[in-house]
Design an enzyme around this catalytic site. Structure first.
Site, PDB file in Angstrom:
ATOM      1  N   ASN A   1     -97.220  80.908 -13.056  1.00  0.00           N
ATOM      2  CA  ASN A   1     -97.620  82.299 -12.843  1.00  0.00           C
ATOM      3  C   ASN A   1     -96.556  83.116 -12.118  1.00  0.00           C
ATOM      4  O   ASN A   1     -96.526  84.336 -12.265  1.00  0.00           O
ATOM      5  CB  ASN A   1     -98.931  82.305 -12.034  1.00  0.00           C
TER       6      ASN A   1
ATOM      7  N   TYR B   1     -88.004  92.701 -18.435  1.00  0.00           N
ATOM      8  CA  TYR B   1     -89.314  92.046 -18.373  1.00  0.00           C
ATOM      9  C   TYR B   1     -89.772  91.653 -19.773  1.00  0.00           C
ATOM     10  O   TYR B   1     -90.285  90.562 -20.001  1.00  0.00           O
ATOM     11  CB  TYR B   1     -90.323  92.989 -17.708  1.00  0.00           C
TER      12      TYR B   1
ATOM     13  N   ASP C   1     -90.424  77.845  -4.214  1.00  0.00           N
ATOM     14  CA  ASP C   1     -89.642  78.963  -4.742  1.00  0.00           C
ATOM     15  C   ASP C   1     -89.113  78.520  -6.096  1.00  0.00           C
ATOM     16  O   ASP C   1     -88.232  77.656  -6.178  1.00  0.00           O
ATOM     17  CB  ASP C   1     -88.492  79.294  -3.778  1.00  0.00           C
TER      18      ASP C   1
ATOM     19  N   VAL D   1     -87.822  91.077 -22.432  1.00  0.00           N
ATOM     20  CA  VAL D   1     -86.952  89.991 -22.925  1.00  0.00           C
ATOM     21  C   VAL D   1     -87.350  88.657 -22.292  1.00  0.00           C
ATOM     22  O   VAL D   1     -87.481  87.642 -22.977  1.00  0.00           O
ATOM     23  CB  VAL D   1     -85.468  90.330 -22.648  1.00  0.00           C
TER      24      VAL D   1
ATOM     25  N   VAL E   1    -103.541  94.518 -15.159  1.00  0.00           N
ATOM     26  CA  VAL E   1    -104.404  94.210 -14.015  1.00  0.00           C
ATOM     27  C   VAL E   1    -103.966  95.014 -12.800  1.00  0.00           C
ATOM     28  O   VAL E   1    -102.770  95.185 -12.563  1.00  0.00           O
ATOM     29  CB  VAL E   1    -104.310  92.697 -13.699  1.00  0.00           C
ATOM     30  N   ARG E   2    -104.934  95.480 -12.045  1.00  0.00           N
ATOM     31  CA  ARG E   2    -104.615  96.240 -10.833  1.00  0.00           C
ATOM     32  C   ARG E   2    -104.082  95.295  -9.748  1.00  0.00           C
ATOM     33  O   ARG E   2    -104.853  94.665  -9.021  1.00  0.00           O
ATOM     34  CB  ARG E   2    -105.866  96.973 -10.326  1.00  0.00           C
ATOM     35  N   THR E   3    -102.756  95.180  -9.675  1.00  0.00           N
ATOM     36  CA  THR E   3    -102.122  94.338  -8.659  1.00  0.00           C
ATOM     37  C   THR E   3    -100.925  95.090  -8.085  1.00  0.00           C
ATOM     38  O   THR E   3    -100.563  96.162  -8.562  1.00  0.00           O
ATOM     39  CB  THR E   3    -101.610  93.006  -9.264  1.00  0.00           C
TER      40      THR E   3
END
Length: 288
Positions: free
Chosen positions: A88, A194, A61, A196, A227-229
């Site tokens: 990531n 997001y 985490d 910033v 991306v399709r996620t």
């Protein structure tokens, strides 16, 4: 000869999962799939096992310092170092264009502040000649910022960590007080936290490169494309497997001279400092 090790944070699904899949096929070493949630991480490993791939698993985490320390100790004890590190782990606020202060704070914690913890606790384990990739976004290009004062500070070639942290703090205070101007951030300050956080990550990447230059480590940031996620609620122009191609190229094949750069999903190196460019994220792209 030490065993080579690759680590991908937040990799139980989406692009992270596809990067792990690609590394299992192409990297001559051990690949770690990591996730905050243990059950989801192990389920992701089982999915790859069914394809004949064998990633290692460890809970991680990125916003929990104790968790990062446990992982760091595990790697140190078992392998002594890391050769490839892909940062990531991230969250977005795709459902809502504007968020509460608490939500904004959470987005900044996970997308930016966690990288500082990783830098402190995992970067010392990255071996000389290793590669670090920070997954950023088109939200991470400087053109997302329209406030002239912050453009000036962030584009200063003598940028410091203090500059980046103060920029992030400025945003959080504006968010808390409810007085962020929609003119300060591109696209009427949609997805402001997001943007910033990812601008901060892209800027931090250049500082990290300076610090690690002497150890011949390549540090880059990149925009993986829309991306399709789950994160984009299924909006996007290509799959996670397709989106993993440029990250895999950067950590496995790119020339060692590619350092401290901001890279587009098509492998093109962009000028991060070009604040007037048309690279910022536009909410119109989410409208199907």
């Amino acid at each position: 000869m030490s065993v080579k090790v690759a680590v991908v944070t937040g990799s139980n699904k989406g692009i992270g999962f596809s990067i792990v899949k690609g590394l299992c096929k192409r990297f001559d070493g051990i690949v770690y799939l990591t996730s905050r949630d243990d059950a989801r991480g192990r389920a992701a490993v089982a999915q790859l096992n069914a394809l004949g791939l064998s990633p290692h698993y460890h809970q991680l985490d990125v916003v929990d310092r104790a968790s990062v320390l446990r992982f760091s100790d595990h790697i140190k004890e078992k392998y002594g170092g890391i050769d490839i590190l892909v940062n990531n782990a991230a969250i977005a606020n795709s459902a809502e264009w504007y968020n509460s202060y608490e939500e904004n704070k959470n987005i900044v914690e996970i997308n930016y502040k966690s990288i500082l913890t990783i830098q402190e606790l995992l970067f010392p384990l990255v071996r000389n000649g290793g590669r670090i990739l920070n997954i950023s976004s088109d939200c991470g290009h400087l053109s997302n910022i329209k406030n002239k004062y912050w453009i000036g500070r962030l584009s200063n070639k003598n940028l410091t960590l203090n500059d980046i942290n103060e920029f992030v703090q400025w945003f959080l205070e504006k968010s808390k007080n409810g007085n962020l101007s929609k003119d300060d951030i591109a696209d009427n300050a949609t997805f402001a936290a997001y943007r910033v956080a990812k601008v901060a990550v892209s800027a931090l990447t250049m500082l990290q490169q300076k610090e690690l230059e002497g150890r011949n480590i390549c540090v880059n940031s990149m925009h993986p494309g829309l991306v399709r996620t789950d994160m984009t609620l299924g909006a996007g122009f290509y799959s996670a497997d397709e989106a993993a191609e440029t990250p895999l190229y950067l950590v496995l094949e790119a020339p060692a001279t590619l350092k401290g750069s901001y890279i587009w999903y098509d492998k093109k190196v962009l000028d991060w400092y070009d604040c007037n460019a048309d690279y910022y994220f536009k909410t119109a792209t989410l409208r199907k």
